[in-house]
Design an enzyme around this catalytic site. Structure first.
Site, short mmCIF file in Angstrom:
data_model
loop_
_atom_site.label_atom_id
_atom_site.label_comp_id
_atom_site.label_asym_id
_atom_site.label_seq_id
_atom_site.Cartn_x
_atom_site.Cartn_y
_atom_site.Cartn_z
N GLU A 102 0.94 -1.19 -0.02
CA GLU A 102 -0.28 -0.10 0.09
C GLU A 102 0.80 1.17 0.07
OE1 GLU A 102 -3.23 -0.51 2.53
OE2 GLU A 102 -3.26 1.74 3.33
N ASP A 103 1.94 1.30 0.78
CA ASP A 103 2.78 2.37 0.88
C ASP A 103 4.12 2.64 0.54
OD1 ASP A 103 0.43 3.68 2.53
OD2 ASP A 103 1.47 2.90 4.33
#
Ligand code: MN
Length: 710
Positions: free
Chosen positions: A122-123
């Protein structure tokens, strides 16, 4: 104030002694952060930063292969490097803390590996393919399951759709939700750095969705801490008051619970029963509930006694001794071993009274039951491993009631996955999910074939029909409950036998009334969908309009009832499906069951019939809105592209098609039925002309009770 007093719900290692963990300080995240900043250690050494995780993991799984954890940490640390939490700490402290929560609850190695990596995709630059290549498909699946959908792609629907994705993934691997719950717990613990509005928003979702999921998956330790964190944010004043009660109690000189615990130890020692007797402080929300219930809090109300034994049979032995040697409060006795709850929980509950009237609640369970009570599905180990690989010691939890047969895919989750498929838009999904999760207690009913259905408390026979047959339940014509014919609206009780009677007519229609008796999303969504697709079933029918099934209300063209209905303000007005009146038709009304007034065209055959049986007419007139819904029949010769041409003609007139059916051709003739939404009733003649002008169409007529036959 001790750590115990500030947060009695601190989760920690599960067995054997709850007391031991109470004295242990929470892991210092700053220390973790510093260790993380120092970077990974040598290639084979375990990095210091995962020392706590490894220690907690080894306590539950002494033989675990730690190499995946080391590699996952190295990848997570290097890819998150430079990122900071809002609190200013290095980002890696978050996945570390989440993993520690899971490790302390006894999660197996794959869960912990995925947990360390849970925010990388996600990051950071890490991709799912990379996770698969380095850690295998199971880890990739878990990481994918908890990876959020992007706001850029989904806008406001991102959160509902992320939860939907997560729940679907949970259906195949329940460990997805374990990681999500631990992730949310750590985010809630560190929510203080967010703006108050954001805190509230996150707390509400936690309350409505995550806490019920934790409860259903049996993860009591996470559930209680989440409850307290939500309580503090959403009800700050009551939280402060509760905290004050707990602080006051902890400064009292006497401790009735400790005294009763000592007495219980003596009783069990004399009986020769090996048992650990512990005091479990109630968490804040529990203290709050008890104080609301009892008005005044006494010392013994601040906690419960927990008696841990080795064997199932010892539970009943302990119970017998307590009930013989102390004064039991019989009304408090519950046997969740013989009659388990739906979420794996097992325990005996009882209470004993002191001569001064103080009552102590007592929980009796084995060590294994305790582990499951605290950690729920997380304690099950790898749900896909062969039973021999699981470190289960045979607690007999798998009863044959269907709900618990497969704890990794419980009945409520299967039902949730069923209805979510039919909830196409995120708003419906989101509101239905919250509502579904609010129905917390479940009942089990029996089918004549020996199978069972799990339903929420309050479910009716309509719910049972849709739970068993899905959309085919539209054809349900009746039900026997415990051998007797009953109404479909009958509310079912735990243990009822339900035999659904199914009609053979493939064109069966659900009744609009069923909606009032449908509590489960699967039933409500199926009926609503059917009604939306059949707004006014206007096919010729021999039955009088009032006994027909669902002539749906025309949402527009709702005639305003005149003075006759003066004594019935608020009466519901329904346009009869048999003749589909449209302004400026001459209309008349009849009041039918439930205060509903049905409106017919004055020339409708049903009007004569109603009058003949002595029904009084109700005067009605058209309201101001000129928008209307109408059902039209088009008779035509069969030819290619006819349907396309007709629908195009309708669309060119600016009219919306609500539903359309085409009967199979007979003798070269085809009959189409359209239910249409007109922006203006006055436009109807022009529309019908346009339809007649389509080559092949020889007649267009309004739906009428006795429709003309060609
Ligand atoms: Mn996270």
């Amino acid at each position: 104030m001790s750590a115990e007093a500030t947060n009695p719900a601190t989760p920690g290692p599960i067995t054997p002694a709850v007391q031991r963990r109470r004295g242990r300080p929470r892991i210092d995240l700053r220390r973790l952060g510093r260790a993380a900043l120092l970077g990974p250690a040598g290639r084979d050494r375990l990095p210091d930063a995962i020392g706590h995780v490894v220690e907690a993991h080894r306590a539950h799984h002494p033989d675990a292969d730690l190499d995946p954890l080391r590699r996952a940490y190295v990848l997570a640390e290097s890819s998150h490097r430079g990122q900071m939490r809002k609190s200013g700490e290095p980002y890696i402290t978050h996945p570390l803390a989440v993993t520690l929560i899971l490790a302390e609850l006894g999660a197996e190695t794959t869960t912990l590996t995925a947990s360390l990596l849970h925010d990388t995709v996600e990051d950071t630059e890490v991709t799912l393919d990379q996770v698969r290549a380095e850690f295998g498909e199971e880890v990739r699946y878990l990481v994918d399951g908890v990876t959020k959908l992007e706001k850029v792609d989904y806008g406001a629907a991102a959160e509902p759709e992320t939860f939907r994705k997560m729940l679907v993934a949970t259906g195949s691997d329940v460990r997805v939700m374990s990681i999500k719950l631990a992730d949310r717990l750590h985010n809630m613990r560190t929510l203080g750095v967010m703006r108050p509005e954001k805190q509230e928003r996150i707390a509400k979702v936690t309350k409505d969705v995550l806490i019920p999921l934790a409860e259903r998956l049996g993860v009591q330790a996470l559930k209680t801490e989440l409850e307290d964190l939500v309580f503090e944010i959403l009800r700050p004043e009551e939280y402060a008051h509760t905290r004050e009660l707990i602080v006051q109690n902890s400064s009292r000189a006497d401790d009735p619970l400790a005294e009763i615990a000592e007495e219980v130890r003596g009783v069990l020692r004399e009986a020769g029963l090996q048992a650990e007797v512990l005091i479990r402080p109630r968490h804040f929300v529990s203290v709050h509930r008890v104080s609301r219930k009892r008005g005044e809090m006494r010392g013994a109300d601040f906690g419960r006694l927990l008696v841990l034994v080795n064997e199932d049979a010892d539970c009943y032995g302990v119970l017998g001794e307590l009930h013989t040697c102390l004064t039991p409060v019989v009304s408090e006795f519950k046997d969740f071993i013989a009659v388990p709850k739906f979420n794996l929980y097992q325990s005996l509950h009882t209470a004993v009274a002191r001569p001064d009237g103080q009552v102590a609640e007592v929980l009796i369970r084995t060590h294994q039951m305790h582990k499951v009570a605290e950690a729920g599905v997380i304690a099950l180990g790898n749900p896909y491993a062969a039973p021999a690989e699981e470190q289960q010691d045979g607690d007999g939890a798998r009863s044959a009631d269907g709900e618990r047969a497969d704890p990794t895919r419980p009945g409520w989750l299967s039902r949730l996955l069923d209805w979510q498929e039919a909830a196409p838009d995120p708003d419906t999904f989101w509101s239905t999910l919250r509502e579904d999760l609010a129905q917390d207690r479940e009942i089990t009913v029996f089918r004549p074939d020996g199978g069972t259905l799990g339903l929420p408390a309050g479910a009716s026979c309509v719910d049972a029909a849709y739970a068993q047959y899905g959309e085919d339940a539209h054809a349900c014509i009746g039900v026997r409950v415990n051998g007797r014919l009953a109404r479909l609206s009958t509310v079912l009780k735990d243990g009822d036998t339900v035999q659904l009677l199914m009609g053979q007519d493939p064109a069966s229609e659900p009744s609009r009334e069923w909606l009032e008796h449908a509590h489960t999303p699967v039933a409500r969504i199926a009926i609503t969908r059917w009604l939306a697709a059949h707004p006014a079933s206007a096919t010729a029918s021999e039955a009088p309009a009032e006994t027909r099934r669902p002539a749906a209300d025309g949402p527009a063209a709702r005639p305003a009832a005149a003075d006759v209905v003066v004594d019935r303000p608020g009466a519901t007005v329904r346009l009869a499906g048999c003749c589909t009146p449209v302004p400026p038709d001459a209309i008349t009304g009849f009041s039918v069951r439930g205060g509903v007034v049905t409106v017919h065209r004055v020339e409708c055959a049903a009007v004569e019939r109603m009058k003949n049986v002595g029904r009084a007419e109700v005067e009605v007139r058209w309201g101001d809105s000129s928008e209307c819904r109408v059902t039209l029949f088009a008779e035509s010769f069969g030819r290619p592209h006819l349907l396309a041409d007709l629908t195009e003609a309708i669309a060119l007139e600016g009219v919306a098609i609500v539903s359309a059916t085409v009967e199979p051709p007979s003798q070269q003739r085809v009959r189409h039925t359209y239910t249409l939404q007109l922006p203006d009733a006055a436009h109807l003649p022009a529309l019908m002309r346009a339809m007649r002008n389509v080559p092949g169409v020889f007649d267009v007529s309004r739906a009428h009770h006795q429709s003309p036959t060609p």
